[in-house]
Design a protein around this motif. Structure first.
Motif, short mmCIF file in Angstrom:
data_model
loop_
_atom_site.label_atom_id
_atom_site.label_comp_id
_atom_site.label_asym_id
_atom_site.label_seq_id
_atom_site.Cartn_x
_atom_site.Cartn_y
_atom_site.Cartn_z
N PHE A 180 0.81 -1.22 0.00
CA PHE A 180 0.00 0.00 0.00
C PHE A 180 0.85 1.27 0.00
CE2 PHE A 180 -3.47 -2.77 1.78
CZ PHE A 180 -4.37 -2.54 0.74
N THR A 181 1.95 1.24 0.74
CA THR A 181 2.67 2.51 0.93
C THR A 181 4.07 2.52 0.34
OG1 THR A 181 3.70 1.90 3.01
CG2 THR A 181 1.48 2.80 3.14
N GLY A 182 4.57 1.37 -0.10
CA GLY A 182 5.94 1.32 -0.60
C GLY A 182 6.03 1.76 -2.05
N SER A 183 7.11 1.32 -2.69
CA SER A 183 7.36 1.69 -4.08
C SER A 183 6.19 1.27 -4.97
CB SER A 183 8.64 1.00 -4.55
OG SER A 183 8.74 1.09 -5.95
N ARG A 184 5.95 2.07 -6.00
CA ARG A 184 4.90 1.74 -6.97
C ARG A 184 5.44 0.80 -8.04
NH1 ARG A 184 0.84 1.49 -5.78
NH2 ARG A 184 0.15 1.60 -7.94
N SER B 251 10.44 -3.23 -7.50
CA SER B 251 11.11 -2.69 -6.31
C SER B 251 10.29 -2.91 -5.06
CB SER B 251 11.36 -1.19 -6.46
OG SER B 251 12.24 -0.94 -7.52
N ALA C 122 14.60 -5.74 -2.90
CA ALA C 122 13.40 -5.06 -2.40
C ALA C 122 13.16 -5.35 -0.91
CB ALA C 122 12.18 -5.48 -3.22
N ASP D 288 14.74 -3.06 1.59
CA ASP D 288 14.18 -1.71 1.73
C ASP D 288 12.69 -1.77 1.37
OD1 ASP D 288 13.77 0.97 1.98
OD2 ASP D 288 14.78 1.53 0.11
N LEU E 277 9.88 -0.52 2.33
CA LEU E 277 8.98 0.63 2.22
C LEU E 277 9.57 1.75 1.39
CD1 LEU E 277 7.62 0.68 5.88
CD2 LEU E 277 6.62 -0.42 3.87
N ALA E 278 10.67 1.46 0.68
CA ALA E 278 11.33 2.46 -0.17
C ALA E 278 11.70 3.70 0.64
CB ALA E 278 10.45 2.83 -1.37
N ARG E 279 12.31 3.47 1.79
CA ARG E 279 12.74 4.60 2.62
C ARG E 279 14.26 4.70 2.71
NH1 ARG E 279 8.64 6.61 6.35
NH2 ARG E 279 6.70 5.66 5.70
N GLY E 280 14.95 4.00 1.85
CA GLY E 280 16.40 4.08 1.88
C GLY E 280 17.03 3.17 2.92
N TRP E 281 16.26 2.22 3.46
CA TRP E 281 16.84 1.28 4.42
C TRP E 281 17.70 0.26 3.68
CZ3 TRP E 281 11.51 -0.21 6.99
CH2 TRP E 281 11.01 0.92 7.65
#
Lengths: 483, 434
Positions: free
Chosen positions: A106-110, A114, A389, A392, A394-398
């Protein structure tokens, strides 16, 4: 200011534009993909040789006494015994991971390559776990995201209501109908829906299915629901019967014994499936076959689509829905017809449904072989995307596992050398799966008839079907494809 | 949030896959990213959001992978240089599935859900044509990198521009003088029998006629064909040049069978690298192409006289001297086309800065600024070379490379002039209201 047009309006526009395409000049970029290298290989010889190998296996078995095979199937190499604990905990953790993945959906990369949700569901679970199940056994019984939450919820409910039994009973006459319906929906979503990889769309589907299943286990009981309705549990349990690791009950309640056995050995003693169970297994095989078929020039030409400018999934939904169902009907029809004809050749024997229910177990190695062959490249390439993927989500640079910056090496599946290796692995899987299927069918037939000659006669039509399916499976992997 | 332009995204010899644009979480908070600290002092630190309509799945996925890498590299560089008008650039990726209907939905999502400032992408013509009406309706600038003639034909709308790659009509027209002057005047065309092949047929025939040459035979091949030998007898014996533009998985078979048919002789060959984009020329079956010529938008192989900016571009997008991935030598890039992503992003930057873009209300100004451009100088922002831009057509014109296959590599032997690729314009988008 004008309001932005609604979604249906946009869709109409798109379809109108797409419909006008035939009249418009355009550039195309259909790419000389890896299938191009396979087209240069002498695949015709493989098709012939593969079919021949399966036919010869059948003939050899017909001439040999079944006793050594039965003895081999009974061999076990004990590994350990004990009372395994922690299943609810593992499943509970798996549930938490699933929550995280759905959140990522729902909230991660589109980007579907990824975002960890589509990669986990389609690559790690549907492709990877299936293969693992076929090798080492029913991991899904532990890894599924329902057992732990169900244990917790049902214990709470018992404490509150004092009732130990689930409130409802799943009608026996429903058989595996629920699992068949859910599997069909799953296959349709995977193969026909325009955007099964879209993270948000998939998150909705996964969350919805989790809730339906959780509610089902609470209402009808975990055992009933996961054995007859939850399609992944049904499918994975069937595939796990092929594994070389066997767990069996050992004496006292709760104690289990772990042993090594030959591939398929667990199946040779399996109890017959009801007709609806057999249909479920045939459905599973037919969907993977259709996944291969729907990309071929032959199928695209048959539905009037130019394979060099494939108009996208949204343009072929009706055709592919029909194709998916037709493939299932054709395979199921051919299988039952072969069993019936075989019974006739052998003269009598148990009822056709009982014979089919036992013999259908021989489909399991074929289903696994198709799975391996068909998704080998997906597993090799998208598996890397999944590793990246998951670091990271949630695509937050983790960079949780140190793999976020992994450079995906698509090259392992590119070029003439890779094509040769991949093709040979695929051919080996397809032919090996069918040979094992012939062996299993032979053992089952011996169980049904108790007589080597009649057993062999009864297998003749099924052997022909398996030779044909071997050739078909190899052709699917060798034919030019447009997707 | 991802680390656009930050050190985390960089690695020696190129960018990592996920550095700049791993798709930007739909709800991820920008402020969290360490890469954005530098923008804190900027007039407005609000990022410019560019919707990237990408072929992540479907028939175009192999191109999509490289379009993504180039986009990532260009955005990282733009952000390192201070972004657009001092604002960082954020890319939001949506997969169009190489599907026109989904393409339109993606444009709508960018406008209504992600609220991107503009939309940029995509390669396949049918997706562009399918998405363009949505861009027009939503008044969303739509910068495409597809090389189709659909933009310059006037069939799309004022919101669609193609400033970073030349169109197929221009490409085909520009190679005719060299073919007629160097390979021969009697040409037989072999092409797939649908729109893509028809474009080549329809544009090349008049172009070669203008050079005193002639198409003496046309051999259309049905798109579902996977064996070609039976078509070769249709090639007249007086043919001096075979112009071939086959595409799809059967291309390798096509070349091999042509080699079997002609042996060591036969007419000269001229092809479009579209046929073999992302395929190593050392692949088996392609031996027959040795000594033949290809059109290339941008050179795949590093050339000895390559300017520094081209070298820098290749390094930034992470390709080696053979045009393959630095990290993965078997992964050959789509070099002849993907530069268009890089150049388009720099046109977007220039147009937004010219228009002093502040927010979605200024979208029309960005289109007007683009229309006002007349060309681009060669350099790191336009590494493929100088371009002329026709604001009325929304289309750029540039130099094309003609390359010889030598030792299974491509050597640029001629660069066409921009004038070689010009044609009589058929459209004027500036006459359309916004």
């Amino acid at each position: 200011m004008r309001r932005p047009p609604s979604r249906p309006a946009i869709r109409r526009l798109a379809f109108a534009a797409a419909a006008a395409l035939v009249l418009q000049p355009q550039a195309a970029h259909a790419h000389a993909a890896e299938r191009g290298f396979v087209l240069l290989l002498p695949t015709d010889y493989y098709l012939f040789g593969g079919g021949l190998a399966v036919a010869i296996s059948f003939l050899a078995l017909a001439l040999l006494p079944p006793a050594p095979l039965l003895a081999a199937a009974r061999r076990r190499l004990p590994l350990a015994a004990g009372r395994p604990r922690g299943r609810a905990l593992v499943s509970g953790l798996s549930f938490l991971v699933l929550c995280g993945l759905v959140l990522a959906g729902f909230t991660g990369s589109r980007d579907p390559l990824s975002n960890p949700l589509p990669l986990t569901v389609w690559t790690l679970l549907w492709v990877g776990l299936t293969v693992l199940q076929g090798l080492v056994g029913n991991l899904w019984a532990w890894l599924n995201p329902w057992y732990g939450p169900w244990r917790l919820a049902s214990r709470l409910a018992r404490r509150l209501t004092g009732r130990a039994r689930p409130p409802l009973r799943l009608p026996r006459r429903l058989g595996h109908a629920g699992a068949i319906a859910f599997f069909l929906a799953f296959a349709w979503f995977e193969l026909v829906d325009p955007a099964p990889d879209d993270p948000e769309r998939l998150a909705r589907a996964v969350a919805g299915y989790w809730f339906v299943t959780f509610a089902g286990t609470l209402a009808f009981g975990y055992r009933a629901w996961t054995r007859r309705v939850e399609f992944l549990s049904v499918f994975f349990a069937m595939i796990a019967r092929l594994a070389v690791v066997e767990t069996s009950r050992a004496g006292r309640a709760g104690r289990r014994r772990l042993a090594l056995c030959l591939p398929g050995a667990q199946l040779s003693g399996a109890r017959p499936l009801p007709v609806d169970g057999a249909l479920f297994l045939l459905l599973a095989l037919s969907t993977v076959s259709f996944d291969g078929l729907m990309a071929t020039f032959a199928w695209l030409a048959a539905i009037g689509v130019n394979p060099l400018e494939f108009p996208g999934r949204s343009a072929v939904m009706a055709h592919n829905t029909g194709g998916l169902l037709a493939m299932f009907a054709a395979l199921a029809g051919a299988f039952f017809a072969a069993v019936a004809l075989g019974a006739r050749l052998a003269g009598g024997g148990p009822p056709i449904a009982a014979q089919a229910g036992l013999l259908v177990w021989s489909i399991v190695p074929i289903a696994l072989a198709y799975h391996v062959a068909h998704y080998l490249v997906v597993l090799a390439v998208n598996g890397q995307y999944a590793l990246a993927a998951l670091s990271d989500p949630l695509a937050r640079g983790w960079n949780l596992f140190g793999t976020a910056a992994l450079h995906v090496r698509a090259g392992i599946a590119i070029g003439a050398d890779s094509a040769w290796i991949v093709w040979n692995l695929q051919a080996a899987a397809i032919v090996g799966g069918h040979v094992l299927a012939v062996v299993l069918a032979h053992l089952m037939a011996f169980r049904l008839y108790g007589d080597a000659r009649r057993a062999a006669l009864s297998q003749l039509p099924l052997a022909v079907l398996m030779v044909a399916y071997t050739t078909f499976g190899l052709w699917l992997l060798a034919a030019p494809t447009g997707l | 949030m991802t680390d656009i332009g930050s050190k985390g995204a960089r690695r020696a010899g190129g960018l990592t896959r996920r550095g700049a644009l791993k798709g930007m979480g739909a709800a991820a908070g920008l402020a969290l990213g360490p890469g954005f600290v530098r923008y804190a002092q900027a007039q407005s630190s609000e990022p410019i959001r560019i919707g990237f309509q990408a072929h992540r799945t479907g028939i175009g996925a192999a191109y999509g992978r490289w379009y993504e890498r180039v986009t990532e590299a260009a955005v990282a560089r733009i952000n390192e240089e201070g972004g657009i008008n001092g604002r960082p650039v954020e890319i939001v990726v949506e997969d169009d599935g190489t599907d026109p209907a989904r393409g339109a939905e993606v444009v709508e999502k960018f406008a209504n859900q992600h609220k991107t400032d503009i939309v940029y992408g995509t390669l396949f013509s049918h997706v562009v044509t399918g998405s363009a009406p949505a861009a027009g309706e939503l008044k969303m600038p739509y910068y495409v990198v597809s090389e189709g003639y659909h933009v310059a034909s006037g069939r799309l709308n004022r919101w669609v521009v193609q400033p970073g790659i030349t169109d197929v009509r221009s490409q085909v027209t520009s190679v005719a003088p060299w073919i007629s002057g160097n390979l021969g005047k009697k040409v037989t065309m072999i092409y797939p029998d649908y729109a893509f092949g028809h474009d080549h047929r329809d544009f090349f025939e008049p172009a070669i006629a203008a050079q005193g040459g002639e198409v003496i035979a046309k051999v259309p091949i049905p798109p579902t064909e996977s064996s070609f030998t039976r078509y070769f007898p249709q090639i007249p014996s007086e043919t001096e040049v075979i112009y071939h533009v086959m595409v799809g998985p059967a291309v390798l078979t096509f070349v091999k069978e042509m080699g079997d048919f002609f042996g060591s002789g036969g007419p000269a060959l001229f092809g479009f690298i579209d046929s073999l984009e992302a395929v190593a020329l050392s692949s088996p079956g392609l031996e027959f192409l040795e000594g033949s010529h290809f059109w290339e938008g941008m050179a795949r192989y590093a050339q000895p006289d390559m300017p520094d900016y081209e070298r820098a571009y290749r390094e930034a997008v992470g390709i080696d001297d053979s045009g393959a991935s630095l990290d993965d030598p078997k992964d050959v890039s789509t070099a002849a086309h993907m530069f268009g992503c890089w150049e388009t992003l720099y046109v977007i930057k220039a147009a937004m800065e010219m228009a002093d873009y502040k927010g979605p209300d200024d979208r029309a100004k960005v289109i007007e600024a683009t229309e006002a451009m007349s060309g681009f100088d060669a350099g790191i922002n336009h590494p493929q070379g100088a371009k002329r831009f026709n604001g009325k057509l929304h289309q750029c014109f540039g130099h094309q490379n003609i390359s010889l296959v030598e030792n299974s590599a491509l050597k640029v032997v001629h660069r066409t002039s921009i004038e070689d690729g010009l044609y009589e314009p058929e459209a004027d988008y500036t006459a359309q209201p916004f």
